[in-house]
Structures are given as structure tokens and as C-alpha cells.
Write a protein that holds these residues in place. Structure first.
Motif, PDB file in Angstrom:
ATOM      1  N   THR A 140     -74.927 -74.290  13.815  1.00 31.52           N
ATOM      2  CA  THR A 140     -73.646 -73.575  13.924  1.00 31.52           C
ATOM      3  C   THR A 140     -73.194 -73.160  12.526  1.00 31.52           C
ATOM      4  O   THR A 140     -73.334 -73.929  11.574  1.00 31.52           O
ATOM      5  N   ARG A 141     -72.655 -71.973  12.401  1.00 28.56           N
ATOM      6  CA  ARG A 141     -72.155 -71.505  11.108  1.00 28.56           C
ATOM      7  C   ARG A 141     -70.720 -71.986  10.898  1.00 28.56           C
ATOM      8  O   ARG A 141     -69.859 -71.795  11.756  1.00 28.56           O
ATOM      9  N   TYR A 142     -70.477 -72.603   9.741  1.00 32.04           N
ATOM     10  CA  TYR A 142     -69.157 -73.131   9.404  1.00 32.04           C
ATOM     11  C   TYR A 142     -68.605 -72.429   8.167  1.00 32.04           C
ATOM     12  O   TYR A 142     -69.351 -71.969   7.296  1.00 32.04           O
ATOM     13  N   LEU A 143     -67.293 -72.386   8.092  1.00 29.46           N
ATOM     14  CA  LEU A 143     -66.597 -71.979   6.876  1.00 29.46           C
ATOM     15  C   LEU A 143     -65.456 -72.962   6.669  1.00 29.46           C
ATOM     16  O   LEU A 143     -64.588 -73.104   7.541  1.00 29.46           O
ATOM     17  N   LEU A 144     -65.507 -73.676   5.559  1.00 29.16           N
ATOM     18  CA  LEU A 144     -64.463 -74.642   5.197  1.00 29.16           C
ATOM     19  C   LEU A 144     -64.200 -75.668   6.296  1.00 29.16           C
ATOM     20  O   LEU A 144     -63.053 -76.002   6.606  1.00 29.16           O
ATOM     21  N   GLY A 145     -65.267 -76.138   6.917  1.00 25.91           N
ATOM     22  CA  GLY A 145     -65.149 -77.250   7.846  1.00 25.91           C
ATOM     23  C   GLY A 145     -64.935 -76.902   9.295  1.00 25.91           C
ATOM     24  O   GLY A 145     -64.882 -77.798  10.147  1.00 25.91           O
ATOM     25  N   LYS A 146     -64.824 -75.629   9.614  1.00 28.24           N
ATOM     26  CA  LYS A 146     -64.633 -75.241  11.008  1.00 28.24           C
ATOM     27  C   LYS A 146     -65.636 -74.150  11.387  1.00 28.24           C
ATOM     28  O   LYS A 146     -65.976 -73.304  10.552  1.00 28.24           O
ATOM     29  N   PRO A 147     -66.102 -74.150  12.634  1.00 29.71           N
ATOM     30  CA  PRO A 147     -66.993 -73.079  13.080  1.00 29.71           C
ATOM     31  C   PRO A 147     -66.331 -71.724  12.873  1.00 29.71           C
ATOM     32  O   PRO A 147     -65.114 -71.567  13.095  1.00 29.71           O
ATOM     33  N   ILE A 148     -67.118 -70.759  12.445  1.00 30.56           N
ATOM     34  CA  ILE A 148     -66.568 -69.440  12.149  1.00 30.56           C
ATOM     35  C   ILE A 148     -66.136 -68.740  13.438  1.00 30.56           C
ATOM     36  O   ILE A 148     -66.909 -68.595  14.381  1.00 30.56           O
ATOM     37  N   SER A 149     -64.881 -68.316  13.450  1.00 28.84           N
ATOM     38  CA  SER A 149     -64.320 -67.534  14.556  1.00 28.84           C
ATOM     39  C   SER A 149     -63.312 -66.570  13.953  1.00 28.84           C
ATOM     40  O   SER A 149     -62.849 -66.766  12.820  1.00 28.84           O
ATOM     41  N   ILE A 150     -62.970 -65.546  14.679  1.00 29.32           N
ATOM     42  CA  ILE A 150     -62.017 -64.566  14.160  1.00 29.32           C
ATOM     43  C   ILE A 150     -60.676 -65.239  13.850  1.00 29.32           C
ATOM     44  O   ILE A 150     -60.053 -64.970  12.814  1.00 29.32           O
ATOM     45  N   GLU A 151     -60.236 -66.141  14.735  1.00 26.68           N
ATOM     46  CA  GLU A 151     -58.952 -66.814  14.523  1.00 26.68           C
ATOM     47  C   GLU A 151     -58.960 -67.651  13.245  1.00 26.68           C
ATOM     48  O   GLU A 151     -58.006 -67.638  12.467  1.00 26.68           O
ATOM     49  N   TRP A 152     -60.068 -68.384  13.007  1.00 27.72           N
ATOM     50  CA  TRP A 152     -60.162 -69.217  11.817  1.00 27.72           C
ATOM     51  C   TRP A 152     -60.266 -68.355  10.556  1.00 27.72           C
ATOM     52  O   TRP A 152     -59.658 -68.667   9.527  1.00 27.72           O
ATOM     53  N   LEU A 153     -61.016 -67.273  10.635  1.00 28.18           N
ATOM     54  CA  LEU A 153     -61.140 -66.378   9.487  1.00 28.18           C
ATOM     55  C   LEU A 153     -59.787 -65.801   9.105  1.00 28.18           C
ATOM     56  O   LEU A 153     -59.466 -65.675   7.917  1.00 28.18           O
TER      57      LEU A 153
ATOM     58  N   ALA B 152     -63.720 -64.632   4.028  1.00 27.65           N
ATOM     59  CA  ALA B 152     -63.105 -64.454   5.340  1.00 27.65           C
ATOM     60  C   ALA B 152     -62.907 -62.969   5.654  1.00 27.65           C
ATOM     61  O   ALA B 152     -63.171 -62.512   6.779  1.00 27.65           O
ATOM     62  N   ALA B 153     -62.453 -62.201   4.659  1.00 28.55           N
ATOM     63  CA  ALA B 153     -62.252 -60.763   4.862  1.00 28.55           C
ATOM     64  C   ALA B 153     -63.570 -60.079   5.203  1.00 28.55           C
ATOM     65  O   ALA B 153     -63.637 -59.229   6.105  1.00 28.55           O
ATOM     66  N   LEU B 154     -64.631 -60.455   4.497  1.00 26.91           N
ATOM     67  CA  LEU B 154     -65.944 -59.856   4.729  1.00 26.91           C
ATOM     68  C   LEU B 154     -66.476 -60.221   6.108  1.00 26.91           C
ATOM     69  O   LEU B 154     -66.977 -59.361   6.846  1.00 26.91           O
ATOM     70  N   GLU B 155     -66.359 -61.483   6.476  1.00 26.68           N
ATOM     71  CA  GLU B 155     -66.825 -61.921   7.792  1.00 26.68           C
ATOM     72  C   GLU B 155     -66.042 -61.231   8.917  1.00 26.68           C
ATOM     73  O   GLU B 155     -66.605 -60.879   9.949  1.00 26.68           O
ATOM     74  N   LEU B 156     -64.759 -61.027   8.710  1.00 29.07           N
ATOM     75  CA  LEU B 156     -63.949 -60.326   9.714  1.00 29.07           C
ATOM     76  C   LEU B 156     -64.417 -58.888   9.890  1.00 29.07           C
ATOM     77  O   LEU B 156     -64.510 -58.391  11.013  1.00 29.07           O
ATOM     78  N   ALA B 157     -64.711 -58.225   8.782  1.00 32.28           N
ATOM     79  CA  ALA B 157     -65.173 -56.837   8.860  1.00 32.28           C
ATOM     80  C   ALA B 157     -66.530 -56.753   9.550  1.00 32.28           C
ATOM     81  O   ALA B 157     -66.784 -55.827  10.335  1.00 32.28           O
ATOM     82  N   ILE B 158     -67.406 -57.717   9.279  1.00 34.86           N
ATOM     83  CA  ILE B 158     -68.725 -57.731   9.907  1.00 34.86           C
ATOM     84  C   ILE B 158     -68.606 -57.959  11.410  1.00 34.86           C
ATOM     85  O   ILE B 158     -69.321 -57.348  12.206  1.00 34.86           O
ATOM     86  N   ARG B 159     -67.671 -58.842  11.795  1.00 34.03           N
ATOM     87  CA  ARG B 159     -67.507 -59.155  13.214  1.00 34.03           C
ATOM     88  C   ARG B 159     -66.755 -58.076  13.982  1.00 34.03           C
ATOM     89  O   ARG B 159     -66.794 -58.049  15.208  1.00 34.03           O
ATOM     90  N   GLN B 160     -66.075 -57.218  13.262  1.00 34.93           N
ATOM     91  CA  GLN B 160     -65.288 -56.160  13.905  1.00 34.93           C
ATOM     92  C   GLN B 160     -65.660 -54.814  13.280  1.00 34.93           C
ATOM     93  O   GLN B 160     -64.857 -54.228  12.552  1.00 34.93           O
ATOM     94  N   PRO B 161     -66.897 -54.343  13.531  1.00 34.31           N
ATOM     95  CA  PRO B 161     -67.369 -53.098  12.902  1.00 34.31           C
ATOM     96  C   PRO B 161     -66.405 -51.937  13.160  1.00 34.31           C
ATOM     97  O   PRO B 161     -65.887 -51.766  14.269  1.00 34.31           O
ATOM     98  N   GLY B 162     -66.170 -51.185  12.105  1.00 36.62           N
ATOM     99  CA  GLY B 162     -65.259 -50.051  12.230  1.00 36.62           C
ATOM    100  C   GLY B 162     -63.856 -50.359  11.755  1.00 36.62           C
ATOM    101  O   GLY B 162     -63.016 -49.462  11.671  1.00 36.62           O
ATOM    102  N   THR B 163     -63.583 -51.636  11.430  1.00 30.77           N
ATOM    103  CA  THR B 163     -62.263 -51.993  10.921  1.00 30.77           C
ATOM    104  C   THR B 163     -62.266 -51.960   9.392  1.00 30.77           C
ATOM    105  O   THR B 163     -63.320 -52.009   8.748  1.00 30.77           O
TER     106      THR B 163
ATOM    107  N   GLN C 223     -56.960 -67.211   9.533  1.00 32.21           N
ATOM    108  CA  GLN C 223     -56.190 -68.286   8.920  1.00 32.21           C
ATOM    109  C   GLN C 223     -56.619 -68.509   7.473  1.00 32.21           C
ATOM    110  O   GLN C 223     -55.776 -68.708   6.590  1.00 32.21           O
ATOM    111  N   VAL C 224     -57.931 -68.473   7.224  1.00 26.94           N
ATOM    112  CA  VAL C 224     -58.427 -68.624   5.849  1.00 26.94           C
ATOM    113  C   VAL C 224     -57.937 -67.462   4.987  1.00 26.94           C
ATOM    114  O   VAL C 224     -57.565 -67.656   3.819  1.00 26.94           O
ATOM    115  N   LEU C 225     -57.915 -66.279   5.539  1.00 25.93           N
ATOM    116  CA  LEU C 225     -57.439 -65.103   4.800  1.00 25.93           C
ATOM    117  C   LEU C 225     -55.990 -65.293   4.368  1.00 25.93           C
ATOM    118  O   LEU C 225     -55.593 -64.865   3.279  1.00 25.93           O
ATOM    119  N   ARG C 226     -55.218 -65.971   5.185  1.00 23.23           N
ATOM    120  CA  ARG C 226     -53.810 -66.210   4.845  1.00 23.23           C
ATOM    121  C   ARG C 226     -53.624 -67.380   3.880  1.00 23.23           C
ATOM    122  O   ARG C 226     -52.783 -67.313   2.983  1.00 23.23           O
TER     123      ARG C 226
END
Length: 414
Positions: free
Chosen positions: A358-371, A386-397, A373-376
Motif C-alpha cells: 500500500t502506498r503511504y504518505l506521512l503515515g496514512k494510505p494515500i487518498s484524495i481526502e488525506w492529500l 500532496a499537490a502533485l499526487e492530487l494533480a496525478i489522481r485528478q487529470p485535467g485539474t 489535508q496534507v496540503l493544508r
């Protein structure tokens, strides 16, 4: 009633504005900075800029004379004064400096990004329509910094004969999520100039183009400034099992072990943690291995007393030896030194809290909601991830700009 301008105080405003700009430019990518730290720096920077504004013409003249120093901090201050005023002679003084010395364009671009878009948009449009590729590149970068789409001109710039302009256009496609330009981006993947190949691969990966992955892998194995970033981007787009195989290959070559260590943190799979702990015993790899460990687990090595002192005799940056030709700053100087034995004990206690594969970021599995939160709430490097992972998960944003003025970021994240 006119205010009295005190030259010494005015000089202090100009010097401090340039100095703080340099500090915040370093801070936006530093491992120990939070958004609140950037915002605090930016408040101080704005206060000194305001001192120059209030001084009027003497404030501008001081900034103008400082342009001769050809330093980006001074160019930033002068550019803010010039473009906020809209006075043509001031604009030309700044633009002349940047055309003469293109290395000074970051200061100008930063100033255009600092000023509210509504106030500077007409100037940016004018720069975009310049006959000079250098000035066009500044205009495009300013648009991208504000995350404003330049429209059809971006497509034209993607086929420009000017390498610098074309490279900036390739980067802008990824920043703005322009999926309709993906084919033009992929056509630059095999470009001879390395900057074109890099930005084509970077944006292609964000847009979801799998063809970019082998290009990123190739860049990662070459000794270049983008090797680590390329590896980290590649594993974010590759299947986890394929990433493991590739990281293993990188780790078997002494020249690419540092790249592999950083890629492990970007991948975020706790399966690699025992290997990272092994590398913490190697001084040249220790701090980046510690950072990758933190990237996966979220553990603050210094706060949780899992750090140690720098190894005796270790030197990574410039030394006091006059015969030492290494003048490069230590990029990892703000990272803590991990204590492998203490971290090994921590991992033994907490390893069952993580799931291999499973892919983790700062102790939690990577999800849009967690990303989000990290961005904030994360530190700057983690926010950028977090910003980069969000853009990858939401192409076109649009890719969130974690380098933007702190007060603007805080307003957007409310």
C-alpha cells in the motif's frame, strides 16, 4: 504634509526585501518549513516593500540602482515597484535588465506572481505578445504562477524554436492540466535538449501519459539535476510491483543508490522501510533515507528523539579548506540525522500498523481526502508532494502552487 525620507531606513527596506525574498525562495522547498512560516516571511517582505512604496520616487530610484547588482532579490523588489506603478520608464528598466541577463528572470516572474493578478494581468498579456522569447517566457511563467490559462498562445509556444520558451510551455501544460495538448507534449519526449525531454516527461506524467514513464526512468539513471525528481515522478505513475523491481535495479548501482532511496520515499510502500533503515547507517545516504522514512511513516525524527549527531568528520557542502573545489551547498543540511538503532526499534513496534504493498504518505494510505489535508497542514516538501499526487489522481485539474505568496495560499485553502 510630506513625509521625510531617511536614506538609511530606505536602504534597509531595500536590502531586507531582497534578503527576505532569498530566504523565502529557499524556504518554499525546505523540509522544515510550514505554510505559516512562509506566510510570516511574506508578511515581513510585504512590510519592507511597503516602506519602499511609501517613499515614492526615492524608493524606486534606490531599487533601480540596485538592478546593477544583477541579483534576483533586487530584481524582485524593483519589479514589484515598477509593475505596481505601471510607469513605462520603470517597466523598461526592469525588462532591460532581464533581457540583458536572463538569469535574472526568476526575480521578475516572482514579482509578477506576488502582485494581485487583477492588477498585473494587462502587463502579463503585453509580455506574452513581446517579440523577445525571453520576455514571452516571463509572461508565460507569470500566467502559470497565477495558474491562469494563457489560451491558444500556449499551443504556439509548444512548437517554438526557442528552447527556453518551449520548455516553459511544456511545464505550463502540466501545471494547468491542459490534457488537450498532451499529444504536443509527448512529441517533445525525444527532444535533443534535456530540458525539453524533462518537462515533457514531467507534464506527460501529470496528464496520465504512460509514454512519459520510460523517459523519466532514463533521466533518473543519468547524472543530471533532474534525476531524483524524475525517479520520484516515475514511481508515482508506475504500478507498485514494477516500482519495486526498478528501485532494486537503481540500488544495485553505486551511482544511483541516492536516487533509489528518494524513489522509495515517493513510492511510499512500507515494504522498503527495512532497506531504508540499512541505508541510514551510510553517512552519504543517511539523511535522505531518514526523509524517505518520514515520508512513508509520518514520524518526525527530531521531535520523536529518533535523530542523532552528524558523524564526526563528515562534510557534504563547502568546507573551510581553501583548496576544496566543492562550493555547492549541502542540499540536505536542514534534514535531521537519523539514529538507525532507535528507528529500528520504533519500526519493530509499529510495523503491524502498516500494510505492505500500500502506498503511504506521512503515515496514512494515500487518498484524495488525506492529500488535501496534507496540503493544508503539512510541511512545505510534503505539501508539494500532496499537490502533485492530487494533480496525478485528478487529470485535467490545476496543480496547486505551494510556492505562491503565503497569504494567497491561506486564502485559497480556507
Amino acid at each position: 504634509m510630506t513625509s521625510t525620507v531617511i536614506p538609511s531606513i530606505l536602504s534597509q527596506h531595500a536590502e531586507e526585501a531582497a534578503f527576505i525574498w532569498i530566504a523565502r525562495n529557499r524556504g518554499i522547498g525546505a523540509p522544515h518549513y510550514w505554510l505559516k512560516d512562509i506566510a510570516a516571511l511574506d508578511d515581513r517582505l510585504e512590510a519592507h516593500l511597503d516602506g519602499l512604496r511609501v517613499a515614492g520616487e526615492p524608493g524606486w530610484e534606490l531599487c533601480k540602482s540596485a538592478l546593477d547588482n544583477e541579483e534576483n532579490g533586487e530584481v524582485f523588489a524593483a519589479s514589484v515597484m515598477a509593475f505596481e506603478s505601471g510607469i513605462e520608464s520603470r517597466l523598461q528598466a526592469v525588462l532591460k535588465t532581464v533581457q540583458k541577463t536572463p538569469e535574472m528572470s526568476p526575480g521578475l516572474i516572482s514579482a509578477l506572481g506576488w502582485i494581485a493578478y487583477e492588477q498585473v494581468s494587462s502587463h502579463i498579456e503585453r509580455l506574452l505578445n513581446s517579440e523577445s522569447p525571453t520576455i514571452q517566457r516571463v509572461g508565460l511563467a507569470a500566467k502559470a504562477v497565477h495558474r491562469k490559462d494563457p489560451g491558444s498562445v500556449l499551443q504556439t509556444m509548444l512548437i517554438s524554436s526557442d528552447v527556453g520558451l518551449r520548455a516553459r510551455a511544456l511545464k505550463a501544460v502540466g501545471e494547468l492540466g491542459r490534457r488537450n495538448l498532451a499529444s504536443l507534449v509527448s512529441s517533445s519526449l525525444s527532444a535533443e535538449d534535456p530540458s525539453l525531454g524533462w518537462w515533457a516527461a514531467w507534464s506527460g506524467a501529470i496528464l496520465g501519459d504512460g509514454v512519459a514513464i520510460p523517459v523519466l526512468q532514463k533521466i533518473a539513471t543519468q547524472k543530471g539535476p533532474c534525476a531524483v525528481k524524475a525517479a520520484m515522478m516515475a514511481v508515482r505513475r508506475m504500478p507498485v510491483d514494477a516500482s519495486h523491481r526498478w528501485i532494486k535495479v537503481l540500488s544495485e548501482n553505486p551511482e544511483t543508490i541516492p536516487v533509489a532511496v528518494c524513489a522509495a520515499g515517493a513510492l511510499g510502500d512500507p515494504t522498503l522501510i527495512p532497506w531504508l533503515i540499512e541505508n541510514m547507517a551510510v553517512p552519504a545516504l543517511a539523511r535522505v533515507a531518514g526523509e524517505s522514512f518520514t515520508m512513508i511513516t509520518g514520524v518526525d525524527l527530531a521531535y520523536d528523539d529518533l535523530d542523532t549527531d552528524k558523524p564526526e568528520g563528515f562534510e557534504a557542502g563547502p568546507t573551510e579548506d581553501p583548496e576544496d573545489e566543492n562550493v555547492e551547498m549541502d542540499e540536505d543540511e536542514d534534514l535531521p540525522w537519523p539514529n538507525p538503532e532507535l528507528i529500528k526499534k520504533w519500526w519493530f513496534t509499529h510495523r503491524l500498523e502498516f500494510t505492505n504493498g500500500t502506498r503511504y504518505l506521512l503515515g496514512k494510505p494515500i487518498s484524495i481526502e488525506w492529500l488535501q489535508q496534507v496540503l493544508r497542514n503539512g510541511r512545505q516538501r510534503h505539501r508539494a508532494v500532496a499537490a502533485l499526487e492530487l494533480a496525478i489522481r485528478q487529470p485535467g485539474t490545476v496543480l496547486f502552487n505551494t510556492s505562491a505568496p503565503g497569504f494567497r495560499q491561506q486564502a485559497l485553502l480556507k
